[in-house]
Design an enzyme around this catalytic site. Structure first.
Site, PDB file in Angstrom:
ATOM      1  N   HIS A  14       0.873  -1.189   0.000  1.00 12.32           N
ATOM      2  CA  HIS A  14       0.000   0.000   0.000  1.00 12.32           C
ATOM      3  C   HIS A  14       0.902   1.229   0.000  1.00 12.32           C
ATOM      4  O   HIS A  14       1.473   1.587   1.021  1.00 12.32           O
ATOM      5  CB  HIS A  14      -0.904   0.020   1.236  1.00 12.32           C
ATOM      6  N   HIS A  16       1.575   5.371  -1.641  1.00 17.18           N
ATOM      7  CA  HIS A  16       1.234   6.570  -2.394  1.00 17.18           C
ATOM      8  C   HIS A  16       2.507   7.184  -2.972  1.00 17.18           C
ATOM      9  O   HIS A  16       3.447   7.492  -2.228  1.00 17.18           O
ATOM     10  CB  HIS A  16       0.545   7.596  -1.487  1.00 17.18           C
ATOM     11  N   LYS A 100      -9.241  -0.657  -6.055  1.00 14.90           N
ATOM     12  CA  LYS A 100      -9.311   0.010  -4.755  1.00 14.90           C
ATOM     13  C   LYS A 100     -10.685   0.631  -4.516  1.00 14.90           C
ATOM     14  O   LYS A 100     -11.180   1.411  -5.325  1.00 14.90           O
ATOM     15  CB  LYS A 100      -8.239   1.106  -4.666  1.00 14.90           C
ATOM     16  N   HIS A 137     -10.434   0.840   1.650  1.00 20.29           N
ATOM     17  CA  HIS A 137     -10.244   1.815   2.724  1.00 20.29           C
ATOM     18  C   HIS A 137     -11.432   1.623   3.657  1.00 20.29           C
ATOM     19  O   HIS A 137     -12.565   2.020   3.333  1.00 20.29           O
ATOM     20  CB  HIS A 137     -10.195   3.240   2.182  1.00 20.29           C
ATOM     21  N   HIS A 175      -4.540  -0.908   5.771  1.00 20.58           N
ATOM     22  CA  HIS A 175      -4.145  -0.080   6.919  1.00 20.58           C
ATOM     23  C   HIS A 175      -5.114  -0.192   8.097  1.00 20.58           C
ATOM     24  O   HIS A 175      -5.672   0.793   8.577  1.00 20.58           O
ATOM     25  CB  HIS A 175      -3.943   1.377   6.523  1.00 20.58           C
ATOM     26  N   ASP A 248       1.290   2.541   3.587  1.00 19.56           N
ATOM     27  CA  ASP A 248       0.449   3.724   3.388  1.00 19.56           C
ATOM     28  C   ASP A 248       1.295   4.983   3.479  1.00 19.56           C
ATOM     29  O   ASP A 248       0.817   6.043   3.912  1.00 19.56           O
ATOM     30  CB  ASP A 248      -0.698   3.758   4.409  1.00 19.56           C
TER      31      ASP A 248
END
Length: 346
Positions: A14, A16, A100, A137, A175, A248
Site C-alpha cells: 500500500h 502513495h 481500490k 479503505h 491499513h 500507506d
C-alpha cells in the site's frame, strides 16, 4: 542476540507516490529497499481505467533512478461508473493487480469514490470470477459516526455484508487500525487479509494530540487507543500469513500538513525497514519480520517472492535519516518514530 538479518527483498502492499515533482522526489525512497509496491490510484484525476493505469505506470518507471529495480503494481480506482470489462481486460493483461474501494470522502482525493456499494456489484462479481483482489479503505463516512469508530462500523455495515454477498471475492482490508479489524481478519477462513502500516505499530492517538497537535502524526484512518496499537503489534509479529506490510506512506508537502486544515498522511518510506526491525526485535519476533515484509503479501496476491535479498544490521550508534525529503512542490517531513533507530539496511 541477533545483530544481523538477511531477508528476501520486501514489498510494500500500500503506497502513495503521487505524480509529477512529488513522484520524482519520493520514488527513490521506496525503490531503495522495496522490490514492488501496490500503487494507490487516488490521483487527481483518479486512475480509473486500464489506459490511466498504463500511463501512470509509464510515468513511475520514467521517474526511477538509473539502475533501480522496482516494479510498480498498478491498481484501479473503483467508481460507480467503472466498466467490468475494462477491469477484466486490465487484469488479463497483467497490468492491474487490484481494484481500490474508497468510500466517497473517506480520505485524500476520495471524492470520486463509492457512495452506494450495490452500484458496483457487477464489477465485484467479475473480480470474484477472475481472482482480482479488492483493496478497501475501511471506514464509513457518515458524519454522525465518531471518527474513532468508523473502521469498526465499516466492518459491520459494509465489509461483512459484502463478503457474504460475494463470497468468492478476495479482499484486503488496508491499513487496519483496530482490534476489531484484527479479530475480524483472524476469524476469516479464506479470501481475506489485511495490511498494517509502520506508523500504526508505533503511535497511538496520544502521540497525535497530547502536548499539542502534531500534524505529521495525523493520518487516515486516524491512530487509535493504545489497546488497538498493541493488537496491531500482536497481529504483525504473530507470523499469521493474513497480515502483511502496507506502509500507506503518503507524502504531502509541509505547507499542506502544517496548516489550519492539514492533509492526512505519514511519510514512512525512508525509514520503514529500520523501524520495523526495532519493533519486531522489541517484541521478540525478529525471525518473523521476513514473513510480514516479504512473504505473506506475495502469497496472498499469488505472486512470486522477490528473488533479491535485503541485509539489516544492528549498530551501536543510532541511524541518521534525513528529517525531510526535498521536493519542488515543498519539502516532505520523514516520519519520526520517537526513538533511536539502530537497525540499518546495508
Amino acid at each position: 542476540m541477533t545483530d544481523s538479518l538477511l531477508i528476501h527483498r520486501p514489498d510494500d502492499w500500500h503506497l502513495h507516490l503521487r505524480d509529477g515533482a512529488m513522484l520524482r522526489a519520493v520514488l527513490p525512497e521506496t525503490a531503495r529497499h522495496f522490490g514492488r509496491a501496490i500503487i494507490m490510484p487516488n490521483l487527481v484525476p483518479p486512475v480509473v481505467t486500464s489506459a490511466d493505469a498504463g500511463a501512470y505506470r509509464d510515468r513511475i518507471l520514467a521517474a526511477l533512478p538509473e539502475g533501480a529495480e522496482f516494479d510498480p503494481l498498478m491498481t484501479l480506482y473503483l467508481t460507480e461508473g467503472t466498466d467490468p470489462a475494462d477491469v477484466a481486460a486490465a487484469h488479463a493483461s497483467g497490468l492491474v493487480k487490484a481494484v481500490k474501494l474508497y468510500p466517497a470522502g473517506a480520505t485524500t482525493n476520495s471524492d470520486s469514490g463509492v457512495r452506494d456499494i450495490d452500484k458496483v456489484r457487477p464489477v465485484l462479481e467479475v473480480m470474484a470470477e477472475i481472482g482480482l483482489p479488492l483493496c478497501t479503505h475501511g471506514e464509513v463516512t457518515d458524519p454522525e459516526i465518531d471518527i474513532f469508530d468508523r473502521e469498526a462500523v465499516f466492518i459491520d455495515r459494509v465489509m461483512d455484508p459484502l463478503r457474504r454477498a460475494v463470497p468468492e471475492l478476495r479482499v484486503v482490508m488496508e491499513h487496519i487500525t483496530t482490534s476489531d479489524a484484527v479479530e475480524y481478519v483472524s476469524s476469516a477462513s479464506a479470501g481475506l487479509a489485511a495490511t498494517i502500516t509502520t506508523h500504526h505499530l508505533v503511535i497511538n492517538r496520544n502521540h497525535l494530540l497530547v502536548g499539542g497537535i502534531r500534524p505529521h502524526y495525523y493520518c487516515l484512518p486516524v491512530a487509535k487507543r493504545e489497546t488497538h496499537r498493541l493488537a496491531l503489534r500482536r497481529a504483525a509479529t504473530s507470523g499469521d500469513p493474513r497480515f502483511f506490510l502496507g506502509t500507506d506512506s503518503a507524502p504531502h508537502p509541509d505547507h499542506a500538513k502544517e496548516t489550519g486544515c492539514g492533509c492526512a498522511g505519514c511519510f514512512t518510506a525512508t525509514n520503514t525497514m529500520s523501524i520495523l526491525a526495532h519493533v519486531f526485535e522489541e517484541d521478540g519476533a525478529l525471525e518473523r519480520l521476513e514473513g510480514f515484509t516479504s512473504l505473506n503479501g506475495p502469497n496472498f496476491y499469488r505472486l512470486p517472492v522477490n528473488p533479491g535479498t535485503l541485509h539489516l544490521e544492528k549498530q551501536a550508534e543510532p541511524m541518521s535519516y534525513p528529517a525531510k525529503i526535498a521536493c519542488d512542490d515543498g519539502d516532505v517531513t520523514v516520519f519520526d518514530p520517537g526513538f533511536p533507530l539502530h537497525w540499518r539496511v546495508i
